[in-house]
Design a protein around this motif. Structure first.
Motif, short mmCIF file in Angstrom:
data_model
loop_
_atom_site.label_atom_id
_atom_site.label_comp_id
_atom_site.label_asym_id
_atom_site.label_seq_id
_atom_site.Cartn_x
_atom_site.Cartn_y
_atom_site.Cartn_z
N LEU A 73 0.81 -1.21 0.00
CA LEU A 73 0.00 0.00 0.00
C LEU A 73 0.85 1.26 0.00
O LEU A 73 0.33 2.37 0.13
N GLY A 74 2.15 1.10 -0.16
CA GLY A 74 3.08 2.22 -0.20
C GLY A 74 4.49 1.69 -0.05
O GLY A 74 4.70 0.49 0.18
N PRO A 75 5.51 2.55 -0.18
CA PRO A 75 6.89 2.10 -0.02
C PRO A 75 7.26 1.93 1.45
O PRO A 75 6.64 2.55 2.33
N PRO A 76 8.24 1.08 1.75
CA PRO A 76 8.75 1.02 3.12
C PRO A 76 9.28 2.39 3.54
O PRO A 76 9.96 3.07 2.76
N GLN A 77 8.91 2.83 4.72
CA GLN A 77 9.31 4.16 5.19
C GLN A 77 9.51 4.09 6.70
O GLN A 77 8.63 3.63 7.43
N ASP A 78 10.67 4.52 7.16
CA ASP A 78 10.97 4.55 8.59
C ASP A 78 10.77 3.20 9.25
O ASP A 78 10.23 3.08 10.35
N GLY A 79 11.16 2.12 8.55
CA GLY A 79 11.07 0.79 9.12
C GLY A 79 9.69 0.19 9.12
O GLY A 79 9.44 -0.79 9.83
N ARG A 80 8.75 0.74 8.33
CA ARG A 80 7.39 0.22 8.28
C ARG A 80 6.95 0.06 6.84
O ARG A 80 7.30 0.85 5.97
N LEU A 81 6.14 -0.97 6.58
CA LEU A 81 5.63 -1.25 5.24
C LEU A 81 4.13 -1.51 5.34
O LEU A 81 3.71 -2.51 5.92
N PRO A 82 3.28 -0.64 4.77
CA PRO A 82 1.82 -0.89 4.78
C PRO A 82 1.46 -1.93 3.74
O PRO A 82 1.86 -1.84 2.58
N GLY A 103 -2.47 -4.20 7.26
CA GLY A 103 -1.54 -4.16 8.36
C GLY A 103 -0.31 -3.33 8.06
O GLY A 103 -0.09 -2.89 6.93
N MET A 104 0.47 -3.13 9.09
CA MET A 104 1.74 -2.43 8.98
C MET A 104 2.84 -3.40 9.38
O MET A 104 2.86 -3.91 10.51
N LEU A 105 3.73 -3.70 8.45
CA LEU A 105 4.80 -4.65 8.69
C LEU A 105 6.03 -3.92 9.23
O LEU A 105 6.51 -2.96 8.61
N ASP A 106 6.52 -4.36 10.38
CA ASP A 106 7.73 -3.78 10.97
C ASP A 106 8.95 -4.36 10.25
O ASP A 106 9.22 -5.55 10.36
#
Length: 526
Positions: free
Chosen positions: A355-364, A381-384
């Motif tokens: 749902l977007g690029p990985p940013q600040d250690g999170r991936l939607p 979800g938000m993947l750490d």
């Protein structure tokens, strides 16, 4: 049955608002029906294209909602000039005035060769959803066999660019009138449209790419596509094109390789440098067949990819998160983000969409998780993706390679080793056994003191999740019974996956496959 549109807090997943609506077709209210949708949004509104039910006629909708509180503004049916069939629609695009743009392709009736397609472009009023204008009369194609492709369009200033094979139209945004038409035969169609820093139009196609003057559509230059790097014996095709912050174009596709196995291909195109480009084939030497599923570029111009790797001859898959290095043309380490098995009795979690690029250690992400054959669900979800350990997990196996007779028990042993900088809390091992006949004398040994080592068995496959310390080892052993089979060659396939927090530089030893030869003699008379 109802629709539900929700807005979630990206930090903790809590619901900000949720809005429900009934379908517009009264016959679907209270029943079960299929529906598909695509979303578009700006800072003020959300728009959606919705296919209601299983039939297309009178069931293709466009809707708009307030992004702040989910209030519904309007829903509009898109009415065609003929009876529609198997319609495919683009995602909606919202312009600066909150008008909504949608293109579609649909089969229509015609006199010859009985199969035709109509390509349509709609502009809908952002206030009430009324159709301001539609372009479709000039976009009728006759062909056989049938093939549908959603026409590309791109908003430019107050106008819109619209694909019309084998060319490109610039239409007046107010009334849809044609301002100019350009021939793009040299690119063999249009697969993506882009705007250069000076306003020129950059387009890519199957056989080439080029740059057009936005004022009148004249060609500034055309260039061969990176697909020529694969010709003539290994054809290439591109499936994704992404804009880089500096104006370059990132293309990801495949090159056909031997034995019908495709390998990933990545290219970087430079529109500001007269059509130059570089091409890479970042294949690793593993028994896994690699393909790129998702690509995203973050605010720091870093290129992120999700790689799917299939273990040949098995139902086991792995998905990795990695970064691509355009300086070397290679992948920069891997984090295992999900696993998958086609064994319908085996639980798994699969990432369906970024749902977007990985940013600040999170991936939607959007995920699908199956806990049992009867229980499965989709979730947002938000993947750490933060890295807490670096190292390497490896898997090895031994087995009697045969030939074996039906009824014989064949011993096997699978070992997992881990070398790294920190302990891991969830190492997943999946073992697909030959013959799917179940096991006997199944044993699991862990070198971690006090750690319970257990294996789940699902329809002939084995699965276990373990904690591992650096230098640790897991050993799974047992026997499998050989069955009478039409195949003379059976395989043991095994995959090991670390948690997302583990960064591995090499995944070539995360899999093992062993073949077992079955005896040609089944009994004393054969």
């Amino acid at each position: 049955m109802r629709y539900r549109l929700s807005k979630l807090n990206a930090d903790d997943g809590t619901q900000i608002w949720s809005h429900t609506e009934l379908p517009t077709m009264t016959g679907l209210v209270g029943g079960s029906f299929g529906a598909s949708f695509s979303l578009g949004a700006n800072s003020e509104r959300i728009a959606a294209v919705i296919h209601e039910g299983s039939e297309v006629e009178d069931s293709l909708l466009v809707g708009a909602w307030n992004i702040a509180d989910g209030t519904s503004f309007w829903r509009t049916k898109l009415n065609g000039l003929e009876n529609w069939d198997q319609t495919q629609a683009s995602a909606p695009v919202i312009d600066a005035d909150n008008n909504v743009w949608v293109s579609l392709a649909t089969y229509v009736e015609c006199t010859w060769p009985d199969i035709c397609a109509r390509y349509m472009l709609y502009k809908l009023d952002g206030t009430n959803g009324s159709i301001l204008w539609q372009n479709g009369d000039l976009l009728v194609t006759q062909f056989e066999p049938p093939h549908l492709s959603i026409p590309l369009f791109k908003l430019v200033e107050d106008d819109v660019l619209l694909e019309k094979f084998p060319g490109l139209l610039r239409l007046n945004g107010l009334d849809g009138s044609i301002e100019w038409a350009a021939d793009t035969t040299e690119t063999s169609g249009i697969s993506s449209l882009h705007i250069a820093s000076d306003g020129d139009i950059v387009l890519t196609g199957f056989l080439g790419w080029g740059r057009l003057d936005a004022a009148d559509g004249t060609a500034i230059w055309f260039s061969n596509a990176p697909a020529y790097a694969c010709a003539p014996f290994n054809p290439c095709r591109y499936v994704q094109t992404h804009e880089m912050p500096n104006g370059d174009l990132l293309q990801v596709g495949i090159r056909a390789a031997a034995n019908y196995n495709n390998e990933p291909m990545v290219a970087l195109l430079h529109p500001e440098n007269g059509g130059s480009f570089e091409v890479w084939f970042p294949v690793s030497s593993t028994p896994l067949i690699s393909s790129v599923q998702y690509v995203a570029v973050d605010s720091q111009s870093r290129i992120w990819m999700q790689i799917r790797e299939d273990l040949g001859g098995s139902n086991l898959r792995l998905r990795y998160l990695t970064r691509f290095d355009p300086e070397t043309g290679t992948w920069m380490g891997r984090q295992a983000v999900s696993n998958f098995s086609y064994n319908w009795l085996s639980p798994y979690r699969s990432i369906n969409q970024w749902l977007g690029p990985p940013q600040d250690g999170r991936l939607p992400v959007q995920v699908y998780e199956r806990a049992s054959p009867q229980l499965g669900y989709y979730a947002i979800g938000m993947l750490d993706t933060q890295v807490s350990a670096r190292g390497n997990i490896s898997i090895t196996a031994t087995m009697d390679r045969g030939p074996v007779m039906p009824g014989e028990e064949v011993a096997f042993q699978v070992k997992v080793n881990y070398i790294g900088t920190a302990a891991l809390d969830s190492v997943v091992v999946r073992i697909a056994l030959p013959w799917s006949s179940g096991t006997s004398d199944l044993d699991c040994f862990s070198g971690t003191p006090g750690h319970l080592c257990s294996i789940e068995q699902n329809d002939g496959d084995l699965r276990g999740t373990f904690a591992m310390q650096p230098g640790g080892e897991i050993v799974v052993s047992g026997k499998v019974k050989a069955l009478d089979s039409d195949s003379e060659l059976q395989r043991l396939n095994a995959i090991v996956q670390g948690p997302v927090t583990l960064m591995e530089q090499d995944s070539s030893d995360n899999t093992i496959t062993l073949s077992v030869t079955q005896s040609l003699f089944r009994n004393g008379f054969d």
